[in-house]
Design a protein around this motif. Structure first.
Motif, mmCIF file in Angstrom:
data_model
loop_
_atom_site.group_PDB
_atom_site.id
_atom_site.type_symbol
_atom_site.label_atom_id
_atom_site.label_comp_id
_atom_site.label_asym_id
_atom_site.label_seq_id
_atom_site.Cartn_x
_atom_site.Cartn_y
_atom_site.Cartn_z
ATOM 1 N N THR A 1 0.846 -1.191 0.000
ATOM 2 C CA THR A 1 0.000 0.000 0.000
ATOM 3 C C THR A 1 0.879 1.238 0.000
ATOM 4 N N TRP A 2 0.501 2.242 -0.777
ATOM 5 C CA TRP A 2 1.188 3.536 -0.745
ATOM 6 C C TRP A 2 0.283 4.494 -0.001
ATOM 7 N N ARG A 3 0.810 5.196 0.955
ATOM 8 C CA ARG A 3 0.050 6.249 1.642
ATOM 9 C C ARG A 3 0.645 7.572 1.195
ATOM 10 N N ILE A 4 -0.157 8.343 0.466
ATOM 11 C CA ILE A 4 0.339 9.590 -0.106
ATOM 12 C C ILE A 4 -0.583 10.740 0.274
ATOM 13 N N GLN A 5 -0.082 11.940 0.092
ATOM 14 C CA GLN A 5 -0.826 13.157 0.418
ATOM 15 C C GLN A 5 -0.886 14.044 -0.820
ATOM 16 N N PRO A 6 -1.888 14.920 -0.904
ATOM 17 C CA PRO A 6 -1.887 15.911 -1.984
ATOM 18 C C PRO A 6 -0.582 16.712 -1.949
ATOM 19 N N GLY A 7 -0.046 16.997 -3.133
ATOM 20 C CA GLY A 7 1.210 17.731 -3.230
ATOM 21 C C GLY A 7 2.443 16.842 -3.203
ATOM 22 N N CYS A 8 2.253 15.559 -3.039
ATOM 23 C CA CYS A 8 3.361 14.594 -2.957
ATOM 24 C C CYS A 8 3.997 14.378 -4.337
ATOM 25 N N ASN A 9 5.309 14.237 -4.354
ATOM 26 C CA ASN A 9 6.029 13.834 -5.558
ATOM 27 C C ASN A 9 6.575 12.436 -5.317
ATOM 28 N N ILE A 10 6.222 11.506 -6.191
ATOM 29 C CA ILE A 10 6.643 10.119 -6.041
ATOM 30 C C ILE A 10 7.689 9.806 -7.101
ATOM 31 N N ASN A 11 8.837 9.318 -6.650
ATOM 32 C CA ASN A 11 9.878 8.835 -7.550
ATOM 33 C C ASN A 11 10.008 7.345 -7.299
ATOM 34 N N LEU A 12 9.489 6.559 -8.221
ATOM 35 C CA LEU A 12 9.391 5.120 -8.061
ATOM 36 C C LEU A 12 10.255 4.408 -9.085
ATOM 37 N N THR A 13 11.149 3.554 -8.615
ATOM 38 C CA THR A 13 11.941 2.713 -9.506
ATOM 39 C C THR A 13 11.395 1.292 -9.430
ATOM 40 N N ILE A 14 11.145 0.710 -10.588
ATOM 41 C CA ILE A 14 10.684 -0.680 -10.648
ATOM 42 C C ILE A 14 11.813 -1.529 -11.207
ATOM 43 N N TYR A 15 12.080 -2.631 -10.520
ATOM 44 C CA TYR A 15 13.052 -3.633 -10.946
ATOM 45 C C TYR A 15 12.270 -4.851 -11.422
ATOM 46 N N ASN A 16 12.479 -5.222 -12.681
ATOM 47 C CA ASN A 16 11.788 -6.372 -13.250
ATOM 48 C C ASN A 16 12.707 -7.589 -13.171
ATOM 49 N N LYS A 17 12.413 -8.498 -12.263
ATOM 50 C CA LYS A 17 13.228 -9.704 -12.075
ATOM 51 C C LYS A 17 12.492 -10.956 -12.529
ATOM 52 N N LEU A 18 11.655 -10.813 -13.543
ATOM 53 C CA LEU A 18 10.866 -11.961 -13.987
ATOM 54 C C LEU A 18 11.645 -12.953 -14.831
ATOM 55 N N HIS B 1 3.506 13.338 -9.906
ATOM 56 C CA HIS B 1 3.321 14.599 -9.182
ATOM 57 C C HIS B 1 1.844 14.675 -8.808
ATOM 58 N N ILE B 2 1.553 14.461 -7.541
ATOM 59 C CA ILE B 2 0.167 14.490 -7.079
ATOM 60 C C ILE B 2 -0.229 15.949 -6.871
ATOM 61 N N PRO B 3 -1.256 16.445 -7.555
ATOM 62 C CA PRO B 3 -1.638 17.842 -7.406
ATOM 63 C C PRO B 3 -1.973 18.201 -5.951
ATOM 64 N N ALA B 4 -1.675 19.427 -5.565
ATOM 65 C CA ALA B 4 -1.931 19.878 -4.197
ATOM 66 C C ALA B 4 -3.423 19.886 -3.877
ATOM 67 N N ASN B 5 -4.258 19.948 -4.910
ATOM 68 C CA ASN B 5 -5.711 19.955 -4.679
ATOM 69 C C ASN B 5 -6.352 18.600 -4.985
ATOM 70 N N HIS B 6 -5.555 17.539 -5.007
ATOM 71 C CA HIS B 6 -6.092 16.204 -5.313
ATOM 72 C C HIS B 6 -7.004 15.739 -4.181
ATOM 73 N N MET B 7 -8.177 15.213 -4.543
ATOM 74 C CA MET B 7 -9.089 14.729 -3.515
ATOM 75 C C MET B 7 -8.578 13.422 -2.922
ATOM 76 N N GLY B 8 -9.006 13.131 -1.714
ATOM 77 C CA GLY B 8 -8.634 11.882 -1.050
ATOM 78 C C GLY B 8 -9.399 10.716 -1.632
ATOM 79 N N GLY B 9 -8.977 9.522 -1.291
ATOM 80 C CA GLY B 9 -9.701 8.346 -1.753
ATOM 81 C C GLY B 9 -8.818 7.120 -1.753
ATOM 82 N N THR B 10 -9.363 6.051 -2.269
ATOM 83 C CA THR B 10 -8.642 4.795 -2.461
ATOM 84 C C THR B 10 -8.405 4.653 -3.950
ATOM 85 N N PHE B 11 -7.155 4.530 -4.360
ATOM 86 C CA PHE B 11 -6.806 4.439 -5.764
ATOM 87 C C PHE B 11 -5.984 3.172 -5.972
ATOM 88 N N TRP B 12 -5.908 2.700 -7.197
ATOM 89 C CA TRP B 12 -5.295 1.399 -7.492
ATOM 90 C C TRP B 12 -4.106 1.542 -8.427
#
Length: 173
Positions: free
Chosen positions: A79-96, A161-172
């Protein structure tokens, strides 16, 4: 009792129909719950990573084994817990690893390995991507582009880049 199943629920006729369609089989009622996924810590504070890797699951009731994919060794992924205004830098490693053992390697006329063709389309087996549902994101790389493709054995960074005015919720994802 609904269809012979003991229940403490007081259901009207429409609710009984729903219950019967989706929950009336004993094997469904006897299944263990999915585990609560771990939280991917620090998503907004520093770069984070996910590793996609092969996984084997065993059905606790039947012992049947299923081969699948897992994020950081977990199903479901963290689970990711994020807030409006958050910047996420995500690296994915594919080990398949390359392809599936049941897919023959395909070579072109020069003898070079190439992606298999399944029903006239290239099959990018064990390639991956990440895509969110509900987050207001740009579809342009390196954000939420559905056209990005991460081959086996490689890594790639996604930036959200999550906008500062992004509404809350559960996202997938």
């Amino acid at each position: 009792s609904v269809a012979g199943l003991q229940t403490d629920l007081a259901l009207d006729e429409s609710q009984k129909g729903f219950f019967l369609r989706h929950h009336a089989y004993e094997w469904v009622q006897g299944r263990p719950e999915l585990p609560t996924p771990p939280v991917l810590e620090g998503v907004c504070e520093h770069p984070v990573s996910l590793t996609l890797e092969p996984a084997e699951l065993e059905d606790p009731l039947t012992g049947e084994k299923v081969f699948t994919r897992a994020w950081n060794g977990q199903i479901p992924g963290p689970t990711w817990r994020i807030q409006p205004g958050c910047n996420i830098n995500l690296t994915i490693y594919n080990k398949l690893g390359n392809y599936s053992p049941s897919v023959a390697e395909v070579r072109n006329a020069q003898g070079e390995s190439q992606e298999p063709i399944i029903e006239f389309s290239k099959a990018y087996l064990n390639h991956t991507n990440i895509h969110t549902h509900g987050l207001h994101q740009s579809p342009v790389e390196p954000a939420d582009s559905i056209f990005m493709r991460l081959p086996p054995g490689e890594s790639m960074m996604w930036t959200y880049h999550i906008p500062a005015n992004h509404m809350g919720g559960t996202f997938w994802y």
